[in-house]
Design a protein around this motif. Sequence first.
Motif, PDB file in Angstrom:
ATOM      1  N   ALA A  87       0.825  -1.212   0.000  1.00 25.90           N
ATOM      2  CA  ALA A  87       0.000   0.000   0.000  1.00 25.90           C
ATOM      3  C   ALA A  87       0.856   1.258   0.000  1.00 25.90           C
ATOM      4  O   ALA A  87       0.580   2.215  -0.740  1.00 25.90           O
ATOM      5  CB  ALA A  87      -0.925  -0.016   1.211  1.00 25.90           C
ATOM      6  N   VAL A  88       1.891   1.276   0.816  1.00 26.51           N
ATOM      7  CA  VAL A  88       2.755   2.450   0.912  1.00 26.51           C
ATOM      8  C   VAL A  88       3.447   2.730  -0.419  1.00 26.51           C
ATOM      9  O   VAL A  88       3.510   3.877  -0.887  1.00 26.51           O
ATOM     10  CB  VAL A  88       3.789   2.259   2.037  1.00 26.51           C
ATOM     11  CG1 VAL A  88       4.916   3.274   1.925  1.00 26.51           C
ATOM     12  CG2 VAL A  88       3.123   2.362   3.401  1.00 26.51           C
ATOM     13  N   VAL A  89       3.965   1.682  -1.045  1.00 35.66           N
ATOM     14  CA  VAL A  89       4.667   1.868  -2.313  1.00 35.66           C
ATOM     15  C   VAL A  89       3.699   2.327  -3.401  1.00 35.66           C
ATOM     16  O   VAL A  89       4.028   3.201  -4.217  1.00 35.66           O
ATOM     17  CB  VAL A  89       5.407   0.576  -2.715  1.00 35.66           C
ATOM     18  CG1 VAL A  89       6.015   0.708  -4.110  1.00 35.66           C
ATOM     19  CG2 VAL A  89       6.494   0.261  -1.691  1.00 35.66           C
ATOM     20  N   ASP A  90       2.497   1.773  -3.421  1.00 34.27           N
ATOM     21  CA  ASP A  90       1.485   2.240  -4.375  1.00 34.27           C
ATOM     22  C   ASP A  90       1.207   3.730  -4.186  1.00 34.27           C
ATOM     23  O   ASP A  90       1.151   4.500  -5.151  1.00 34.27           O
ATOM     24  CB  ASP A  90       0.188   1.460  -4.188  1.00 34.27           C
ATOM     25  CG  ASP A  90       0.194   0.121  -4.907  1.00 34.27           C
ATOM     26  OD1 ASP A  90       1.174  -0.170  -5.627  1.00 34.27           O
ATOM     27  OD2 ASP A  90      -0.777  -0.642  -4.744  1.00 34.27           O
ATOM     28  N   HIS A  91       1.010   4.134  -2.941  1.00 35.16           N
ATOM     29  CA  HIS A  91       0.710   5.539  -2.665  1.00 35.16           C
ATOM     30  C   HIS A  91       1.880   6.441  -3.016  1.00 35.16           C
ATOM     31  O   HIS A  91       1.697   7.549  -3.541  1.00 35.16           O
ATOM     32  CB  HIS A  91       0.360   5.702  -1.190  1.00 35.16           C
ATOM     33  CG  HIS A  91      -0.952   5.114  -0.819  1.00 35.16           C
ATOM     34  ND1 HIS A  91      -1.584   5.370   0.384  1.00 35.16           N
ATOM     35  CD2 HIS A  91      -1.781   4.261  -1.478  1.00 35.16           C
ATOM     36  CE1 HIS A  91      -2.727   4.713   0.446  1.00 35.16           C
ATOM     37  NE2 HIS A  91      -2.870   4.029  -0.670  1.00 35.16           N
ATOM     38  N   ALA A  92       3.083   5.963  -2.719  1.00 35.08           N
ATOM     39  CA  ALA A  92       4.257   6.807  -2.928  1.00 35.08           C
ATOM     40  C   ALA A  92       4.604   6.975  -4.401  1.00 35.08           C
ATOM     41  O   ALA A  92       4.990   8.068  -4.841  1.00 35.08           O
ATOM     42  CB  ALA A  92       5.446   6.215  -2.178  1.00 35.08           C
ATOM     43  N   LEU A  93       4.483   5.919  -5.179  1.00 32.40           N
ATOM     44  CA  LEU A  93       4.973   5.942  -6.556  1.00 32.40           C
ATOM     45  C   LEU A  93       3.893   6.213  -7.584  1.00 32.40           C
ATOM     46  O   LEU A  93       4.215   6.556  -8.736  1.00 32.40           O
ATOM     47  CB  LEU A  93       5.667   4.612  -6.880  1.00 32.40           C
ATOM     48  CG  LEU A  93       6.843   4.226  -5.982  1.00 32.40           C
ATOM     49  CD1 LEU A  93       7.468   2.930  -6.469  1.00 32.40           C
ATOM     50  CD2 LEU A  93       7.879   5.333  -5.911  1.00 32.40           C
ATOM     51  N   GLY A  94       2.628   6.037  -7.199  1.00 39.00           N
ATOM     52  CA  GLY A  94       1.568   6.272  -8.158  1.00 39.00           C
ATOM     53  C   GLY A  94       1.500   5.191  -9.220  1.00 39.00           C
ATOM     54  O   GLY A  94       2.116   4.124  -9.101  1.00 39.00           O
ATOM     55  N   PRO A  95       0.792   5.453 -10.327  1.00 40.03           N
ATOM     56  CA  PRO A  95       0.538   4.404 -11.316  1.00 40.03           C
ATOM     57  C   PRO A  95       1.690   4.119 -12.265  1.00 40.03           C
ATOM     58  O   PRO A  95       1.725   3.054 -12.884  1.00 40.03           O
ATOM     59  CB  PRO A  95      -0.660   4.957 -12.092  1.00 40.03           C
ATOM     60  CG  PRO A  95      -0.500   6.443 -12.013  1.00 40.03           C
ATOM     61  CD  PRO A  95       0.067   6.714 -10.637  1.00 40.03           C
ATOM     62  N   ALA A  96       2.642   5.049 -12.421  1.00 38.19           N
ATOM     63  CA  ALA A  96       3.632   4.897 -13.490  1.00 38.19           C
ATOM     64  C   ALA A  96       4.436   3.602 -13.401  1.00 38.19           C
ATOM     65  O   ALA A  96       4.546   2.871 -14.405  1.00 38.19           O
ATOM     66  CB  ALA A  96       4.554   6.117 -13.517  1.00 38.19           C
ATOM     67  N   PRO A  97       5.042   3.258 -12.241  1.00 40.82           N
ATOM     68  CA  PRO A  97       5.807   1.996 -12.207  1.00 40.82           C
ATOM     69  C   PRO A  97       4.947   0.767 -12.487  1.00 40.82           C
ATOM     70  O   PRO A  97       5.416  -0.192 -13.110  1.00 40.82           O
ATOM     71  CB  PRO A  97       6.378   1.970 -10.784  1.00 40.82           C
ATOM     72  CG  PRO A  97       6.381   3.385 -10.342  1.00 40.82           C
ATOM     73  CD  PRO A  97       5.168   3.995 -10.972  1.00 40.82           C
ATOM     74  N   LEU A  98       3.708   0.776 -12.028  1.00 39.30           N
ATOM     75  CA  LEU A  98       2.821  -0.351 -12.283  1.00 39.30           C
ATOM     76  C   LEU A  98       2.456  -0.454 -13.766  1.00 39.30           C
ATOM     77  O   LEU A  98       2.224  -1.544 -14.284  1.00 39.30           O
ATOM     78  CB  LEU A  98       1.548  -0.224 -11.453  1.00 39.30           C
ATOM     79  CG  LEU A  98       1.709  -0.390  -9.941  1.00 39.30           C
ATOM     80  CD1 LEU A  98       0.410  -0.017  -9.231  1.00 39.30           C
ATOM     81  CD2 LEU A  98       2.113  -1.816  -9.592  1.00 39.30           C
ATOM     82  N   ALA A  99       2.424   0.679 -14.436  1.00 42.91           N
ATOM     83  CA  ALA A  99       2.011   0.706 -15.835  1.00 42.91           C
ATOM     84  C   ALA A  99       3.168   0.514 -16.806  1.00 42.91           C
ATOM     85  O   ALA A  99       2.992  -0.078 -17.886  1.00 42.91           O
ATOM     86  CB  ALA A  99       1.299   2.021 -16.146  1.00 42.91           C
ATOM     87  N   PHE A 100       4.373   0.980 -16.438  1.00 41.87           N
ATOM     88  CA  PHE A 100       5.463   1.037 -17.404  1.00 41.87           C
ATOM     89  C   PHE A 100       6.705   0.243 -17.018  1.00 41.87           C
ATOM     90  O   PHE A 100       7.622   0.132 -17.833  1.00 41.87           O
ATOM     91  CB  PHE A 100       5.863   2.495 -17.646  1.00 41.87           C
ATOM     92  CG  PHE A 100       4.758   3.325 -18.221  1.00 41.87           C
ATOM     93  CD1 PHE A 100       4.311   3.107 -19.514  1.00 41.87           C
ATOM     94  CD2 PHE A 100       4.157   4.317 -17.460  1.00 41.87           C
ATOM     95  CE1 PHE A 100       3.276   3.876 -20.048  1.00 41.87           C
ATOM     96  CE2 PHE A 100       3.132   5.078 -17.984  1.00 41.87           C
ATOM     97  CZ  PHE A 100       2.689   4.859 -19.286  1.00 41.87           C
ATOM     98  N   GLU A 101       6.759  -0.298 -15.802  1.00 43.44           N
ATOM     99  CA  GLU A 101       7.936  -1.044 -15.371  1.00 43.44           C
ATOM    100  C   GLU A 101       7.545  -2.502 -15.137  1.00 43.44           C
ATOM    101  O   GLU A 101       6.938  -2.849 -14.120  1.00 43.44           O
ATOM    102  CB  GLU A 101       8.525  -0.433 -14.096  1.00 43.44           C
ATOM    103  CG  GLU A 101       9.018   0.997 -14.287  1.00 43.44           C
ATOM    104  CD  GLU A 101       9.557   1.599 -13.005  1.00 43.44           C
ATOM    105  OE1 GLU A 101       9.844   0.820 -12.053  1.00 43.44           O
ATOM    106  OE2 GLU A 101       9.699   2.833 -12.938  1.00 43.44           O
ATOM    107  N   ALA A 102       7.916  -3.338 -16.098  1.00 43.21           N
ATOM    108  CA  ALA A 102       7.478  -4.736 -16.045  1.00 43.21           C
ATOM    109  C   ALA A 102       7.959  -5.446 -14.793  1.00 43.21           C
ATOM    110  O   ALA A 102       7.209  -6.224 -14.172  1.00 43.21           O
ATOM    111  CB  ALA A 102       7.963  -5.478 -17.290  1.00 43.21           C
ATOM    112  N   GLU A 103       9.206  -5.196 -14.388  1.00 49.91           N
ATOM    113  CA  GLU A 103       9.750  -5.897 -13.226  1.00 49.91           C
ATOM    114  C   GLU A 103       8.985  -5.530 -11.957  1.00 49.91           C
ATOM    115  O   GLU A 103       8.610  -6.403 -11.172  1.00 49.91           O
ATOM    116  CB  GLU A 103      11.231  -5.576 -13.054  1.00 49.91           C
ATOM    117  CG  GLU A 103      11.868  -6.311 -11.872  1.00 49.91           C
ATOM    118  CD  GLU A 103      13.360  -6.050 -11.742  1.00 49.91           C
ATOM    119  OE1 GLU A 103      13.927  -6.440 -10.707  1.00 49.91           O
ATOM    120  OE2 GLU A 103      13.954  -5.469 -12.671  1.00 49.91           O
ATOM    121  N   HIS A 104       8.739  -4.238 -11.757  1.00 46.24           N
ATOM    122  CA  HIS A 104       8.016  -3.813 -10.560  1.00 46.24           C
ATOM    123  C   HIS A 104       6.571  -4.325 -10.590  1.00 46.24           C
ATOM    124  O   HIS A 104       6.068  -4.834  -9.569  1.00 46.24           O
ATOM    125  CB  HIS A 104       8.021  -2.289 -10.455  1.00 46.24           C
ATOM    126  CG  HIS A 104       7.229  -1.773  -9.292  1.00 46.24           C
ATOM    127  ND1 HIS A 104       7.644  -1.913  -7.986  1.00 46.24           N
ATOM    128  CD2 HIS A 104       6.013  -1.153  -9.237  1.00 46.24           C
ATOM    129  CE1 HIS A 104       6.737  -1.383  -7.175  1.00 46.24           C
ATOM    130  NE2 HIS A 104       5.745  -0.919  -7.916  1.00 46.24           N
TER     131      HIS A 104
END
Length: 349
Positions: free
Chosen positions: A297-314
């Motif tokens: 939850a913390v990482v989602d809040h801190a980083l927003g959607p970009a890593p989930l959308a554009f970084e395959a490893e994350h």
Amino acid sequence: MVSIGPARGLSADAAAEPAAGDDLAEAARSASGEWPDRALGLARRLGTAAPFPGEGRTAELWELLTRLGAADLSVARVVEPHLDALAILRQAGLGQPEAGSVWGVFAAEGPGARLEARRDPEGWRLHGTKPWCSLAGGLSHAVVTAHTGPETRRAFAVRLRHPGVAVRDGGWQALGLPGIPSGPVEFDAVPAEPVGPDGWYLERPGFAWGGIGVAAVWHGGALGVARRLWAAATERTPDQIALAHLGSADLALGTARAALAGAAAAVDAGQAEGAAGALLALRARGTVAAAAETVLAVVDHALGPAPLAFEAEHAQRVADLRLYLRQHHAERDTAALGRSLLEAGERPW
């Protein structure tokens, strides 16, 4: 029957093999490159070197699992049950599995599926269907629980490459752990070797210890996700909210690390058997699961959607961890913890 050789010892040289954290992490990352052959090979290698739980080096075993989880959860999902199966065989007083074998542990039950063990003049044989058999098509052997009567179950060692074993397509659609399909396996008069008497599998102290080993992998998965947060914090000057996110992740991870360390010490001190071991496992698993969910939850809040959308490893790390955490039964396990506290009969705090 399943080939079990003499009990193996753990040499000092072999035990030292998995100790180098950077080398192990690199081995796990490399193992994910040619799936699943390299992961199975890593499981075989670590199976000859890793410590057993409850023999004085439990913290080292769980640290190994944590490092694997931080590097690649799918690889850890292959190695952890192999090491657990070897520990189960050892706890049952059986010997070393045949060279080159890779094991799973299939103990889940499910509606519409029942596996029965029947004894004939030639020994025990398994008949029926076992659900939730992870990566069964890639393994050579497994410890499998089966019904021996209306109210009794027993663990058995089986060879999965027997012609009576059929791995079925379970319709695995998961975005998390996509390389670890977990579907049904059908057994048609498959020879099986008993691993302990009826009820032993769940009653042995090692059952609780194995459950905490799974939590060590969750902890590793949370570390892997949190390291993306650390990278973001070091790439640019964080504001107060970013600092709070970083601090929250550290508190959660520290709580999980302390819970695992305390549990390992209790296991090796002989303080984690029977009801005490079950209570310890509920506490440790619940603490680590809660910490991992906090990190997500913390990482989602801190980083927003970009890593989930554009970084395959994350994105894969997050999906893997979310699915793996569902081996914890959330509020049901928390309720079981509350029940265990009351049954202990002493005020716990």
